[in-house]
Design an enzyme around this catalytic site. Structure first.
Site, PDB file in Angstrom:
ATOM      1  N   ASP A  95       0.832  -1.255   0.017  1.00 43.91           N
ATOM      2  CA  ASP A  95      -0.111  -0.004  -0.030  1.00 43.91           C
ATOM      3  C   ASP A  95       0.938   1.203   0.049  1.00 43.91           C
ATOM      4  OD1 ASP A  95      -2.262   1.668   0.451  1.00 43.91           O
ATOM      5  OD2 ASP A  95      -3.177   0.240   1.507  1.00 43.91           O
ATOM      6  N   ASP A 196      -3.018   4.563  -2.521  1.00 45.85           N
ATOM      7  CA  ASP A 196      -3.925   5.164  -1.841  1.00 45.85           C
ATOM      8  C   ASP A 196      -4.734   6.360  -2.297  1.00 45.85           C
ATOM      9  OD1 ASP A 196      -5.629   5.270   1.115  1.00 45.85           O
ATOM     10  OD2 ASP A 196      -4.271   6.881   1.368  1.00 45.85           O
ATOM     11  N   GLU A 249      -6.961   3.338  -5.652  1.00 44.38           N
ATOM     12  CA  GLU A 249      -8.063   3.918  -4.858  1.00 44.38           C
ATOM     13  C   GLU A 249      -8.583   5.132  -5.494  1.00 44.38           C
ATOM     14  OE1 GLU A 249      -9.798   4.405  -0.359  1.00 44.38           O
ATOM     15  OE2 GLU A 249      -7.764   5.111  -0.713  1.00 44.38           O
ATOM     16  N   HIS A 323     -10.860  -2.850   4.599  1.00 44.55           N
ATOM     17  CA  HIS A 323     -10.629  -2.136   6.067  1.00 44.55           C
ATOM     18  C   HIS A 323     -11.158  -0.738   6.204  1.00 44.55           C
ATOM     19  CE1 HIS A 323      -7.975  -0.036   3.284  1.00 44.55           C
ATOM     20  NE2 HIS A 323      -7.571   0.865   4.046  1.00 44.55           N
ATOM     21  N   ASP A 324     -12.029  -0.202   5.118  1.00 41.44           N
ATOM     22  CA  ASP A 324     -12.368   1.018   5.232  1.00 41.44           C
ATOM     23  C   ASP A 324     -14.282   0.872   5.259  1.00 41.44           C
ATOM     24  OD1 ASP A 324     -10.521   2.829   5.603  1.00 41.44           O
ATOM     25  OD2 ASP A 324     -10.195   3.087   3.590  1.00 41.44           O
TER      26      ASP A 324
END
Length: 550
Positions: A95, A196, A249, A323-324
């Site tokens: 990431d 990200d 993302e 995870h979000d």
């Protein structure tokens, strides 16, 4: 194998497995669980950040891009992890948080100490003549997007937490430093990168106010210069690897932009994460609300992106969970009465679409929202800010908590359930976040007698062995049906019919007349049906999924 054949698994290291009893998952814990990961037959693992960080945003506030945070282990642990995964034919995706860095990073510290070179790494601005903030943008975590830059009287931009200072990509020195980071990890054997919030790096040099009634995110999201930056990133780093896999993302993006981000000839990214299908339980577009999901909006969002990306030559990353997000099973399924069947139905929907599927740790055993009964059980900064804001809006404690229970990022960050013990087999110490429901939902039980994990294994097998799943085009079937989401995949004269009942009620579903009576092979069924021809109507059970190859 091509990108289309692959399935990627996401590990949130902090919550996967703790090898040393400090209550926090670590790299050695992941190494110990490689046999489990191998059993699933995934191709690559996306790891959330484990770099040095104050952990104000669970590692997305990076203070050193080159070092492993001692919380998670050492560089030797990482190198061993990469090597052992490679022995099991599993690649590594890291990431990369390149839009912002921690205010603990040396770049920001030097800027704060007066170093003009490093001050140009950030968006540092004077207040307006009236003394107000440089502009009216709001942080994605609540409040203004500006914080005082020390005692200088100036402010720095932070689109996220105030300890996450946005980096100024207009500065070639910033881009050069960030490209060095990517290449450092490439040299460690990393072939995959997840970027990200990468489509917010294209902020204008002049940061003007958002017009009245206009969300500030529209002022900096998906700007044309992002494509230029991604082409440069590709050329200077991962684009030199013929088998690199990248995913961006993308916040509030469009189909057209995402086609451009992922079209092969553009040399930007392999695929994108988009989130429109996960906003169908937002009241008036607001996350911190609680309403039933809009099934029609969900189908139309998935359909729009499937058709648009296919027609444009773009590529989707397919996912329900990360995870979000709260657990999809708690949002779109029935975690109480039909946990297994609704988990399998949701998996069928996503894995048989056009794109690359992602599985988030615990999804393959049917994990659900923990529904903590006290706000003090939650630790996520966004969640705690939202709770305070909901209370300010006049909601009672139970009303605010009910929304938090439904939408908090901590829902999916609870430790992985390995067994039914008090800490779910995650740690011998005090877990950083409490496990919940592990008595019923855990890996040991699932591998012993469960049905969800074997179902995921079968979906992964099908993608690798049936080209129609990896390579076929997509067409919707009867998008207006109130209970069923059906679609077909088409490839070289074959058709794959995928039929999914999204509700806990039985329904009679009429098949398209053009397929009725044709010979068929049942590729997968979560009710163990084995149809050998396409019927006129199907009696679908609660949350039933069926895929017929014609």
């Amino acid at each position: 194998m091509s990108l289309a054949d692959k399935v990627i698994y996401q590990i949130y290291p902090k919550s996967f497995y703790d090898s040393d009893g400090d209550g926090i998952g670590d790299l050695r814990g992941i190494i110990e669980k490689i046999p489990y990961l191998k059993k699933l037959n995934i191709d690559m693992i996306w790891f959330n950040p484990f770099f040095v960080s104050p952990q104000n945003d669970n590692g997305y506030d990076i203070a050193n891009y080159y070092k492993i945070d001692p919380l998670f282990g050492t560089m030797a642990d990482f190198e061993e992890l990469v090597a052992k995964l490679a022995q099991n034919h599993i690649g590594v995706m890291l990431d990369m948080v390149l839009n912002h860095c921690s205010t603990d990073h040396i770049w920001f510290k030097k800027a704060l100490a007066g170093d003009k070179y490093y001050q140009k790494f950030f968006y540092i601005r004077e207040p307006k003549p009236d003394g107000s903030l440089p502009n009216n943008w709001t942080s994605k975590f609540g409040g203004p997007a500006w914080a005082p830059f020390g005692k200088t009287g100036k402010y720095y931009l932070h689109l996220y937490d105030k300890t996450q200072a946005d980096l100024d990509w207009h500065n070639p020195a910033v881009r050069k430093e960030l490209f060095k980071v990517v290449n450092f990890w490439r040299d460690k054997g990393v072939k995959g990168f997840r970027f990200d919030v990468i489509n917010v790096i294209g902020k204008d040099e002049k940061l003007t106010d958002a017009p009245k009634n206009t969300a500030s995110k529209l002022m900096y999201t998906d700007q044309p210069i992002v494509h230029q930056y991604l082409k440069e990133l590709n050329q200077k780093t991962f684009g030199q690897e013929p088998d690199a896999i990248t995913v961006g993302e993308m916040s509030s993006t469009t189909v057209a932009s995402s086609v451009a981000y992922t079209k092969k000839g553009n040399h930007e990214l392999s695929m994108v994460f988009t989130f429109h299908h996960l906003k169908v339980d937002y009241q008036n577009g607001q996350k911190w609300t609680k309403i039933p999901f809009d099934f029609s909006a969900l189908k139309n969002a998935l359909n729009k992106w499937q058709i648009g990306m296919s027609q444009g030559g773009g590529w989707n990353a397919l996912f329900w969970n990360n995870h979000d997000q709260p657990w999809a099973l708690s949002r779109f399924g029935d975690p109480i009465y039909f946990r297994e069947k609704s988990a399998e139905m949701l998996a069928t929907v996503m894995h048989l679409l056009r794109g690359t599927p992602y599985i988030y740790q615990g999804e393959e055993i049917g994990m659900i929202n923990p529904n903590y009964q006290k706000i003090t059980d939650y630790v996520d900064v966004e969640t705690l800010n939202a709770y305070d804001e909901l209370k300010k809006q006049g909601l009672s404690d139970p009303e605010a908590l009910a929304i938090i229970q439904a939408k908090s990022r901590d829902n999916s960050r609870t430790p992985m359930h390995w067994d039914n013990t008090v800490n779910a087999g995650f740690t011998t110490g005090n877990p950083w976040l409490k496990p919940k429901d592990q008595e019923q939902i855990n890996v040991a039980a699932e591998l012993d007698h469960g049905e969800i994990f074997p179902y995921y294994q079968k979906l992964i097998y099908l993608r690798k062995h049936y080209p129609i799943i990896a390579k076929g085009s997509y067409e919707p079937i009867d998008l207006n049906h109130p209970q069923v989401f059906a679609y077909c995949r088409l490839y070289r004269g074959q058709t794959l019919l995928v039929i999914n009942n999204f509700y806990g009620q039985k329904v009679m579903y009429g098949l398209p007349a053009s397929y009725q009576g044709q010979k068929a092979q049942t590729l997968i069924s979560n009710y163990n049906k084995n149809l050998q021809e396409v019927p006129k109507t199907l009696a679908l059970q609660p949350y039933e999924s069926l895929a017929l190859l014609i």
